[in-house]
Design a protein around this motif. Structure first.
Motif, PDB file in Angstrom:
ATOM      1  N   GLU A 111       0.825  -1.212   0.000  1.00  0.00           N
ATOM      2  CA  GLU A 111       0.000   0.000   0.000  1.00  0.00           C
ATOM      3  C   GLU A 111       0.858   1.261   0.000  1.00  0.00           C
ATOM      4  O   GLU A 111       0.482   2.277   0.588  1.00  0.00           O
ATOM      5  N   VAL A 152     -10.738   8.740   3.358  1.00  0.00           N
ATOM      6  CA  VAL A 152      -9.539   7.907   3.209  1.00  0.00           C
ATOM      7  C   VAL A 152      -8.990   7.581   4.597  1.00  0.00           C
ATOM      8  O   VAL A 152      -9.359   8.216   5.590  1.00  0.00           O
ATOM      9  N   HIS A 160      -4.097   5.818  -0.749  1.00  0.00           N
ATOM     10  CA  HIS A 160      -5.511   6.109  -0.523  1.00  0.00           C
ATOM     11  C   HIS A 160      -5.939   7.339  -1.319  1.00  0.00           C
ATOM     12  O   HIS A 160      -7.053   7.393  -1.864  1.00  0.00           O
ATOM     13  N   PHE A 214     -12.396   4.500   2.438  1.00  0.00           N
ATOM     14  CA  PHE A 214     -11.242   3.601   2.444  1.00  0.00           C
ATOM     15  C   PHE A 214     -10.610   3.636   3.832  1.00  0.00           C
ATOM     16  O   PHE A 214     -10.607   4.662   4.501  1.00  0.00           O
TER      17      PHE A 214
END
Length: 325
Positions: A111, A152, A160, A214
């Motif tokens: 990520e 986010v 994000h 998210f």
């Protein structure tokens, strides 16, 4: 006697080689104790046992870059072979990751595309596709019109923000009767804060019809806000969430769905990719990696991509919950 001694020395050296310590890997996640990272930890343990390496997860008590820095420094002191990280603030980690690399330790992140001082970042789907799929789902629910906002996990997480921007760009290109209201809200790692933000948007904007979130607690908070206002037929909540944490809200219709990759698979991939890098195995376009399939490689940014998404819709949820997610 000299021959016997030589044989004994040879056997001793062979025994030492056979008894060499397994690779050691510590994975620092954003925060410990939530369902998402509990599943990731299970994947790390499972794959470590399979691969015969010593790997474990470190979960800070709060989503705090300073705690991640301290955890990484502790792992450097333990002289691990590989460090994995799911960064809270990629820029804040640059000095300690440089220190990691200088110590000869391999660095794998998740990520965090374009993470400086990482050997590789791995993603189970590219950011553009992930954002677009969520916008398509929300637009269908909103009948392609009305106001929406996006939550986010944190404003300091570039990935994000990329997901959110991909969704916004897709909306502008395909759904002109929809309109984003408010800036991005960095509350997605807090149920309470995401619930508060969603309440504020519903109160402030009469035509508010969608919240995309998210950070796995984010959709739960948004869904609870919708549930408390009995607004499930007016406001569409979509996002990436832990199936078990959000199950009741999905069943009630207060969360409409979303997409995730399997965090347990991500845990396995931390170990799988970490071991490949530690053993200097090549990672190139089209390399087959279990859990990702044939990968795409952005060599410039040291990022590898798979295409492995799971629907979070009502029909697929029981399967995911059975998997422990």
């Amino acid at each position: 006697m000299q021959k016997i001694a030589a044989v004994l020395i040879s056997l001793a050296l062979s025994g030492h080689a056979l008894a060499a310590e397994p690779l050691k890997m510590g994975v620092v996640v954003k925060v410990g104790g939530n369902a998402w990272f509990n599943s990731m930890e299970e994947g790390i343990k499972k794959e470590a046992a399979k691969e015969g390496i010593n790997a474990w997860q470190v979960g800070p008590t709060a989503q705090d870059p300073a705690q991640q820095v301290k955890a990484i420094e502790d792992l450097i002191a333990q002289k691990v072979d590989i460090i994995g990280v799911v960064p809270v603030d990629p820029a804040a980690l640059e000095p300690v990751l440089k220190k990691t690399k200088d110590a000869g330790i391999k660095v794998i992140v998740h990520e965090s595309p374009e993470q400086k001082y990482a050997d590789w970042d791995f993603e189970l789907v590219d950011a553009k596709t992930f954002g677009e799929r969520h916008m398509q789902l929300m637009a269908e629910c909103m009948k392609e019109q009305g106001q929406y906002s996006i939550i986010v996990g944190s404003l300091t997480i570039p990935l994000h923000r990329q997901w959110a921007q991909s969704a916004i760009d897709y909306q502008k290109a395909h759904y002109p009767k929809m309109q984003q209201v408010g800036d991005l809200f960095g509350t997605g790692e807090s149920v309470d804060d995401s619930m508060r933000v969603t309440n504020e948007m519903m109160s402030k904007y009469p035509d508010f019809k969608g919240m995309m979130a998210f950070g796995s607690p984010g959709p739960v908070g948004a869904g609870r806000a919708v549930q408390r206002r009995n607004a499930k037929d007016k406001v569409c909540v979509v996002g990436a969430y832990s199936p078990s944490q959000a199950a009741s809200l999905v069943r009630s219709g207060d969360i409409k769905g979303g997409y995730i990759w399997n965090p347990m698979t991500a845990g396995e991939l931390f170990v799988r990719i970490g071991k490949m890098v530690a053993e200097n195995k090549p990672i190139t376009e089209g390399t087959e990696i279990e859990g990702m399939g044939k990968i795409q490689v952005d060599a410039t940014n040291h990022t590898i991509y798979g295409q492995n998404l799971e629907s979070l819709g009502k029909d697929n949820l029981p399967k995911l919950i059975k998997m422990g997610l």
